[in-house]
Every structure is written in C-alpha cells, then in structure tokens.
Design an enzyme around this catalytic site. Structure first.
Site, PDB file in Angstrom:
ATOM      1  CG  ASN A   1      -0.147   0.228   2.497  1.00 41.87           C
ATOM      2  OD1 ASN A   1       0.985  -0.252   2.650  1.00 41.87           O
ATOM      3  ND2 ASN A   1      -0.707   0.987   3.389  1.00 41.87           N
TER       4      ASN A   1
ATOM      5  CB  CYS B   1       2.231   4.579   4.274  1.00 44.32           C
ATOM      6  SG  CYS B   1       1.193   5.992   3.859  1.00 44.32           S
TER       7      CYS B   1
ATOM      8  CD  GLU C   1       0.805   1.350   6.268  1.00 45.35           C
ATOM      9  OE1 GLU C   1       1.720   1.833   5.581  1.00 45.35           O
ATOM     10  OE2 GLU C   1      -0.319   1.869   6.379  1.00 45.35           O
TER      11      GLU C   1
HETATM   12  N1  UDP Z   1      -3.952   6.603   3.205  1.00 47.29           N
HETATM   13  C1  UDP Z   1      -4.398   7.203   2.061  1.00 47.29           C
HETATM   14  N2  UDP Z   1      -4.411   8.581   1.970  1.00 47.29           N
HETATM   15  C2  UDP Z   1      -3.982   9.372   2.991  1.00 47.29           C
HETATM   16  C3  UDP Z   1      -3.518   8.762   4.169  1.00 47.29           C
HETATM   17  C4  UDP Z   1      -3.524   7.384   4.249  1.00 47.29           C
HETATM   18  O1  UDP Z   1      -4.784   6.508   1.123  1.00 47.29           O
HETATM   19  O2  UDP Z   1      -4.021  10.618   2.859  1.00 47.29           O
HETATM   20  C5  UDP Z   1      -3.943   5.114   3.322  1.00 47.29           C
HETATM   21  C6  UDP Z   1      -2.621   4.515   2.939  1.00 47.29           C
HETATM   22  O3  UDP Z   1      -2.826   3.202   2.412  1.00 47.29           O
HETATM   23  C7  UDP Z   1      -1.904   4.439   4.261  1.00 47.29           C
HETATM   24  C8  UDP Z   1      -3.032   4.017   5.157  1.00 47.29           C
HETATM   25  O4  UDP Z   1      -4.151   4.745   4.665  1.00 47.29           O
HETATM   26  O5  UDP Z   1      -0.842   3.549   4.216  1.00 47.29           O
HETATM   27  C9  UDP Z   1      -2.860   4.284   6.615  1.00 47.29           C
HETATM   28  O6  UDP Z   1      -2.435   5.621   6.823  1.00 47.29           O
HETATM   29  P1  UDP Z   1      -2.640   6.350   8.212  1.00 47.29           P
HETATM   30  O7  UDP Z   1      -2.401   5.366   9.305  1.00 47.29           O
HETATM   31  O8  UDP Z   1      -1.842   7.589   8.229  1.00 47.29           O
HETATM   32  O9  UDP Z   1      -4.203   6.696   8.153  1.00 47.29           O
HETATM   33  P2  UDP Z   1      -5.237   7.207   9.261  1.00 47.29           P
HETATM   34  O10 UDP Z   1      -6.115   6.041   9.592  1.00 47.29           O
HETATM   35  O11 UDP Z   1      -4.493   7.764  10.445  1.00 47.29           O
HETATM   36  O12 UDP Z   1      -6.015   8.271   8.552  1.00 47.29           O
END
Ligand code: UDP
Length: 642
Positions: free
Chosen positions: A313, A315, A317
C-alpha cells in the site's frame, strides 16, 4: 473488572481542541445540505461500533450478545484506546438510516442489526490499503487506472507493481510502434489521482514498485529526481523492490554486476553498487525511492506460494498480493502504559487485543469492496492489520530513551505481546467462525511462524510462547492470514491525542497548520502532554515559548541531562538508531510497519548509502529515509532550523 475501570477513566477524557478541529473538518457526518449530523466524538464511536458489530448477525441470532459486543467496541473507540483506520471512521453508517444509529443500544433489536448489514452499499468502504495488479496491455493499464480511481474515491490507498510493464522502446504488437515505458504510464495514474479527493476527505495516495532488475529501473530511480513535493509524481511514493536483500548485499560488497531482464531477455548489466549509489543520491535529494524487500516478506507470508506479494500500500506497511486489501486499527499504548506492564503476559492487554482483532475481522464481513476481485481475495485470506500507536509517548512515560537498548527491548516485547495475543485471538475466532478459506493451502498447517523473532536473551519468554502457539493444537485454527501491521496513524493519532505509530516525536511543541475545506490555514498548537506532566510546576510561559521555538529540549539551559535523554526527538536520534528500532519491531510483525529514517540536513549521500546497506542486512521489509529540509513541502519543521 480491571478493563472496565480503565475504560471508565479514559472515556471521561475528552478529545483535545485540536482533535475536535480535525473531527469537524473531516470526520463528522453531514447531510446532503452539508449540515452536521454529528458534533461529538461519542457520535462517531457509536456509529462505528454499531455498524461494525452488525457483522455479528452472520454468526449469531442472539441480539443480547450483539448488543454486548457493540458496547465493547463503542467503549474501546470512545476511550480512544483503539481506533480503526480513517475509512472506517468516515464510512461506517454513511448514507444509512439515522434513526437506527441514534437509538440507545438497549433498544436495538436483531432486525436493526440485520438492516444495517443488508443495506450496506458502496459508500461503506472501510479499508485503507489496497494493491491492484497491472497488466502489460493498454486495456490492462487503463483498467487499473479506473479500478484505482474507485478505490481512492472512497478513501483507500493503492499500490502497484510497474515491473510487469514492458520496457520503454519495446515493440507493440499490432501497431508497429514502441512502448513509452512504465514511467510514462505512472504519469497517467498520477493525473488520475490528482483529480480525486478521497472520500471527500483526503489526498489520494499511491505506491509504485519496480523490481531492481527491470530494464527501466534507472529511469524509475530518477523518476522523482526533480520533485519539489508539489509537481513530479506527487501522488506517488516510489520503491525499488530487492527481492533477495542478502544476495544483493553480497553483490554490492563484491562489486559484482546484475542483469536487467524482462520476459526472460537480458537488456543490460549494471553494477549493484552503482545502483545502490544512484538510489542513495536520489533519496538524499528527495526522499524517493525507498527500498522494499518483498522476497523477505514472502518468506513470512503464509500464502506466498499461491499469491506472491509484489507491491505494498502507499505508506509501505502492508504488503499485499494483487487484489489484496487490508483494514487497519491501532491501539494507543500510551493510554495503557501506566496501568499495567504490556511487556509481560497480561490479561487486560490480552482482552483488549482480542476485541480489536474481532472488530477488524468483523470489518472484513461488513466491508463493501470496490471490486469483485478484491472482495474475493480479501475474504479468502482475511487480512487484518492490528497495530499500535503512542510508542514514543509510552517510552517517555517509562523513561526509556527511544535510542537505547532498554528502549528497543521495550519495543520488541510490546510488539511480541501484540503479535502473540492477536494470533491467539485469530485462532480463537477461527474455532468459533471457521478458518480463513485458504487455510489448508497456506503454510500454517506446517507449523510455520510468520515473523523472524529476535535472538536476544530477553525475548526468550515471548519467543517460547510464540513457538508453542504456532506448533500446538491451536494452529489447526487461524481466522486471518496476517494480523499485525503498524500504520503511520497520521490522522488517527491526532484524534487519539497520542504520538503517531512507532515514530519518535518529531518535536515536543509546535504549531501545525491545517488547511480546512475552505482553504483557510487553521493553527493547531501542540505541546507534548507527557512532558507537560513531568515538568509540572516547573513549566513556565517562558519555558513553553522556548520549547515551541526550539522544538526539542536539547539546547535549553536549566533542563537536566536525564530529562533531555528521555524526551529525545526524531532529529536527535541517529539514523542507525532509527533502523535498530524498526528492526526490533519488524521482528515480530507478520506484515510490516510504517517508519521513516529521519536524517539531519547535513548527512552525505554516503551516509544514506550506509544506512541502506545496514537495512539490507537486518530483518527489515523495507526502508524509507528522509533528509531534513530536502522537500519544500515538509509537514513539520522546527522553528530553530527555519
Ligand atoms: N492513506 C491514504 N491517503 C492518505 C492517508 C492514508 O490513502 O491521505 C492510506 C494509505 O494506504 C496508508 C493508510 O491509509 O498507508 C494508513 O495511513 P494512516 O495510518 O496515516 O491513516 P489514518 O487512519 O491515520 O487516517
């Protein structure tokens, strides 16, 4: 009882003003006239818990039991001990009857839960992570553009393996023309992403992966060379996949050559060292590309023989096979750390992990997938990604420096506890609900352990428990192919008022500017609460101003060396110590983790090269570096450096 007491206390702590600013801008549901339907964190906790708990209708007709489960989910979210990824917060209950979501839980009848389950629609997409396949044909490529647009529209991030595409200049059958190559197609995906606002709430995010031996790998490595953070492939993170890092490192050390191949044909040769140097130069300049070691992931992925992983994905992870998806959730360990010892066996932590695992497993059932193929893959293997956030703050509370042996011991033990309890929970869920459909085709029946573990003596007890679990009767049962991922938690850690994921704090105090929907810059002042707590009456307005000015305690007079050592921030941690922290954590994760190796502005390209070499030799599944100040659009900078 202990869990109950803990939750009662935490439920009474309201989200901060900053958290409410973000909630109001992005998370509270609105009606079609853009009027707010929600205005309290409690509303979201209730909506999300109810929506997800309604998946329980698949397994029971006892409404009392579903209400109890809803209540536990509600309390975990309300207390912010556990938060699912943003799409679950955005899209649960969206466009559904408000009447059902505003009922008291005691008034919920079985038909209400059934109604929610039966009436879910495309707006109720709950996962953050996707990988879709690329096909080496015009139709295949533009199909992928369309599919990814649908995913991003509802708030998911997508990764692709561009190595499948034939190199630039290759012939195109039927037209007599020449292929414009993978990089040119990446631009098409970038433009597509730039026109999509994800779920109306955030920026689209994508990951492009290319194998290290693709004939266009050098173009790929240079693809973001002129990136200023704003214009060049700005909707992409890019990573070079080195499937076998040990072999590659040997080639680098021997100054050997490798072949660039496609379709079984050799196009060119390149020295491994030269490739790694070029990667280092570009990463030094703009942070891209990162490295992925997906062969290492496949070794620990229980279904790699049937559906090998070739991308992650955005980022990094969550490595996934083509059409894979994963929904994430994170436990804030900083909220738990003062009540019990998470590094040892503990019944309360076990219980929390069980409910979070069940929650994420329910999400797989209630989720509405953007494509039939993704639904099939997600249900066949049932990927979930339970992780932690708040590590840095937890270390502050425990007075363990992030860059110390004791700090790393803490990280490894907490991750081992998470991995052990979530795998035990996944096996317990399988006894009740059945194994993931591909279980018999997976490596689990052969007593396989999905992560490498650390050899250190202090991990002996956890290692023994883990080995016993994967060897014992329990391994006849597994509900999920993978259970643990550590997400960046870029937004949800702000909602939880905790430090993000496993990252050290970037600064102890700062003012962050959020751009709201109207384009206004909203200041979000922040000061680390553990520090405030510790300094207590010693905190003065002058001192607070100085911490905001400098971002860290390092250059502040009158602060003890001990305090400076504990309250360490990202830029004062050496790159090697960042890597060692990542290694301690990665050793107990079946998926991967989001981590940036932050480096000071004055590091050399050789320093980057050395860090990449180090990463090749450990348990890491990839590495991302960032040199301070290398992009103009950096989110956080300390005032001192401006
Ligand atoms: N992600 C995305 N756009 C964003 C931020 C996150 O598509 O602007 C997706 C991406 O796959 C990332 C995952 O959500 O690896 C998790 O990101 P994060 O934990 O920062 O998301 P949160 O749940 O805190 O919004």
């Amino acid at each position: 009882k202990e869990l109950n007491d803990l939750l009662i206390r935490l439920e009474n702590v309201k989200p901060s003003q900053n958290a409410y600013t973000i909630l109001k801008d992005r998370y509270f549901l609105k009606d079609e006239n853009r009027e707010y339907l929600e205005n309290d964190w409690d509303d979201i906790a209730k909506r999300v818990a109810r929506h997800v708990a309604s998946a329980e209708v698949l397994y029971t007709d006892d409404v009392e039991k579903i209400r109890e489960i809803e209540n536990i989910y509600y309390r975990l979210v309300l207390s912010r001990v556990f938060l699912p990824n943003s799409p679950t917060l955005f899209n649960s209950g969206k466009t559904m009857s408000r009447k059902i979501f505003t009922k008291e839980v005691k008034d919920m009848i079985y038909e209400d839960y059934k109604y929610i389950y039966d009436n879910k629609g495309k707006h109720n997409m709950l996962s953050a992570c996707f990988v879709i396949p690329m096909e080496d044909s015009m139709e295949g490529i533009f199909n992928a553009v369309k599919n990814s647009a649908m995913i991003m529209k509802y708030g998911g991030g997508v990764g692709y393996d561009f190595s499948v595409l034939r190199p630039q200049g290759s012939s195109i059958a039927g037209t007599g023309g020449k292929s414009s190559g993978p990089i040119s197609f990446m631009n098409v995906f970038n433009v597509s992403a730039s026109t999509i606002e994800q779920g109306g709430a955030r920026r689209a995010a994508q990951m492009a992966v290319m194998r290290y031996d693709h004939p266009n790998v050098l173009n790929f490595i240079h693809a973001k060379k002129n990136n200023d953070g704003k214009s060049v492939l700005n909707y992409f993170n890019i990573s070079v996949n080195i499937d076998n890092p040990e072999e590659f490192l040997e080639l680098v050390n021997e100054d050997g050559e490798l072949s660039l191949i496609h379709g079984g044909k050799e196009f060119d040769k390149i020295k491994a060292k030269e490739m790694l140097k070029t990667i280092s130069e570009n990463a030094w300049k703009s942070g891209d590309p990162g490295l992925l070691f997906l062969g290492r992931h496949n070794k620990y992925y229980a279904m790699s023989e049937k559906t090998p992983v070739r991308a992650t994905n955005p980022c990094g992870e969550e490595p996934l096979p083509p059409y894979g998806s994963c929904n994430l959730g994170s436990i804030d360990i900083a909220k738990l750390i003062n009540d019990f010892d998470i590094t040892r066996e503990n019944e309360v932590f076990k219980e929390i992990v069980y409910w979070c695992t069940r929650f994420l497993d329910d999400v797989i059932d209630i989720n509405v997938y953007p494509l039939k193929e993704i639904e099939e893959m997600s249900r066949a293997q049932r990927f979930i990604g339970l992780g932690i956030m708040g590590l840095a703050d937890a270390l502050y509370y425990k007075e363990l420096p992030y860059d110390s042996n004791e700090g790393r011991e803490f990280m490894a033990k907490v991750t081992a506890a998470l991995a052990y309890y979530s795998h035990v929970s996944s096996s317990d869920l399988a006894k009740e609900r059945g194994n993931f459909p591909e279980f018999e085709n997976s490596k689990y029946p052969k007593a396989f352990i999905p992560f490498p573990m650390l050899k250190e003596d202090y991990m002996k007890q956890w290692n023994e428990k883990i080995i016993e679990h994967f060897n014992s009767e329990a391994i006849k049962y597994k509900r999920n192919v993978q259970t643990n991922t550590i997400a960046p938690t870029g937004s949800i850690s702000n909602l939880a008022d905790t430090s993000s994921g496993i990252e050290p704090n970037f600064m102890l105090a700062y003012i962050r500017y959020m751009t709201d929907k109207e384009g206004n810059k909203v200041p979000l002042p922040y000061i680390n609460k553990v520090l405030l707590n510790k300094l207590n009456s010693h905190m003065t307005d002058d001192l607070e101003a100085e911490i905001i000015e400098k971002g860290s305690l390092k250059n502040i007079n009158g602060i003890s060396e001990e305090l400076k050592r504990i309250f360490i921030t990202s830029m004062d941690i050496s790159p090697l110590d960042h890597v060692l922290a990542q290694n301690a954590i990665q050793s107990y994760l079946d998926a991967s983790c989001s981590k940036t190796i932050n480096m000071p502005n004055d590091v050399s390209v050789d320093d980057v090269y050395d860090i990449y070499k180090k990463a090749l030799s450990l348990n890491l599944k990839g590495i991302t570096i960032y040199r301070d100040g290398s992009l103009q659009t950096q989110v956080l900078t300390s005032n001192e450096k401006k």
